[in-house]
Scaffold this active site. Structure first.
Site, short mmCIF file in Angstrom:
data_model
loop_
_atom_site.label_atom_id
_atom_site.label_comp_id
_atom_site.label_asym_id
_atom_site.label_seq_id
_atom_site.Cartn_x
_atom_site.Cartn_y
_atom_site.Cartn_z
N GLU A 299 -9.17 8.10 3.57
CA GLU A 299 -9.03 8.42 4.99
C GLU A 299 -9.48 9.84 5.31
O GLU A 299 -9.03 10.81 4.70
CB GLU A 299 -7.57 8.24 5.45
CG GLU A 299 -7.39 8.57 6.92
CD GLU A 299 -6.09 8.09 7.53
OE1 GLU A 299 -5.86 8.37 8.73
OE2 GLU A 299 -5.30 7.44 6.82
N LYS B 195 0.83 -1.20 0.00
CA LYS B 195 0.00 0.00 0.00
C LYS B 195 0.86 1.24 0.00
O LYS B 195 1.84 1.33 0.76
CB LYS B 195 -0.95 0.02 1.20
CG LYS B 195 -1.89 1.24 1.21
CD LYS B 195 -3.02 1.09 2.22
CE LYS B 195 -2.56 1.39 3.63
NZ LYS B 195 -2.17 2.82 3.81
#
Length: 271
Positions: free
Chosen positions: A189, A120
């Site tokens: 996020e 990631k």
């Protein structure tokens, strides 16, 4: 929900099928064997070996100090407890920002030295070339847009991102750029729920939210946070599913009391 039970191992294809079937994807973090084994047995879809280990495991203020060697070490431990979940590994700060070639080598090192299924990376358009280079050789990449913890010093705070029209447009473009570069999923996020819903509808790949509302294709939390172990950190997007800090405190005090008062060990607990 039966489709989810049919997966013997969660893969990028599994996640895509879950999105298409509108079945929510579940993800949590792990940094050790025991936690990973518990999460996997419970049926979690994705286990992220997150650079959040810098905060909750090492006690640092940010995710920046954690190293490649440390990420690889923890991933090896996590993998020993996992049979079904997909293991994704955060590429730590400065392991991919310098240039695509270095990022390519470091992503390859993670995949070669651990049983991870994917890496990631944080960022959007600025790392699209890097994501493309990594995915073209068969290394799955999960993207991450919105609030980027590795860029916290440039933000100056952990406030939600994408609240202005300009920033919301930029985050949307970042997510699209990651999909076009070959990412199999994107973490959103701390962005407004309305923005996360819009991005999720635009992308063919799954979105995984953290502080991004209920309209993402899945959700992720930091495990020590949702278990109530990290009592000094409780943002609005974290729900406590247990209060283990209190339970551990009670257990340890009982152990101390039993030892000091000669109640432990008993004859049955001795050889």
């Amino acid at each position: 929900m039966s489709i989810q039970k049919d997966f013997k191992r969660i893969t990028t294809k599994s996640l895509q099928l879950l999105k298409e079937q509108k079945i929510k994807i579940t993800a949590l973090t792990a940094y050790d064997f025991i936690t990973a084994k518990i999460l996997d047995k419970a049926g979690i879809d994705i286990i992220l070996v997150g650079d959040s280990l810098s905060n909750v495991f090492q006690g640092n203020d940010t995710t920046l100090p954690v190293t490649m060697d440390e990420m690889i070490y923890h991933t090896k431990a996590v993998a020993k407890g996992v049979e079904r979940a997909m293991i994704v590994v955060d590429m730590p700060f400065m392991s991919y920002q310098t240039n695509p070639d270095e990022a390519f080598r470091n992503a390859g090192r993670i995949m070669k030295e651990t049983p991870a299924s994917a890496v990631k990376l944080e960022g959007g358009k600025r790392i699209a070339e890097t994501v493309k280079k990594i995915t073209e050789v068969g290394i799955p990449v999960m993207g991450h847009v919105g609030l980027l913890p590795q860029s916290i010093h440039s933000y100056g705070s952990y406030e939600a991102r994408g609240k202005s029209v300009k920033e919301a447009k930029a985050i949307t473009e970042d997510a699209i750029a990651l999909e076009q570069a070959g990412a199999f999923a994107v973490v959103l996020e701390k962005v407004p729920a309305k923005l996360a819903k819009s991005i999720s509808s635009k992308l063919k790949i799954p979105t995984i939210g953290i502080g991004a509302g209920a309209f993402c294709d899945g959700q992720i939390l930091v495990t020590p946070d949702m278990l109530g172990l990290n009592v000094d950190f409780h943002p609005r997007f974290v729900r406590y599913y247990a209060n283990l800090a209190e339970e551990i405190d009670i257990a340890v005090k009982k152990y101390i009391d039993d030892v000091k008062n000669g109640k432990f060990p008993t004859a049955k607990e001795s050889y």
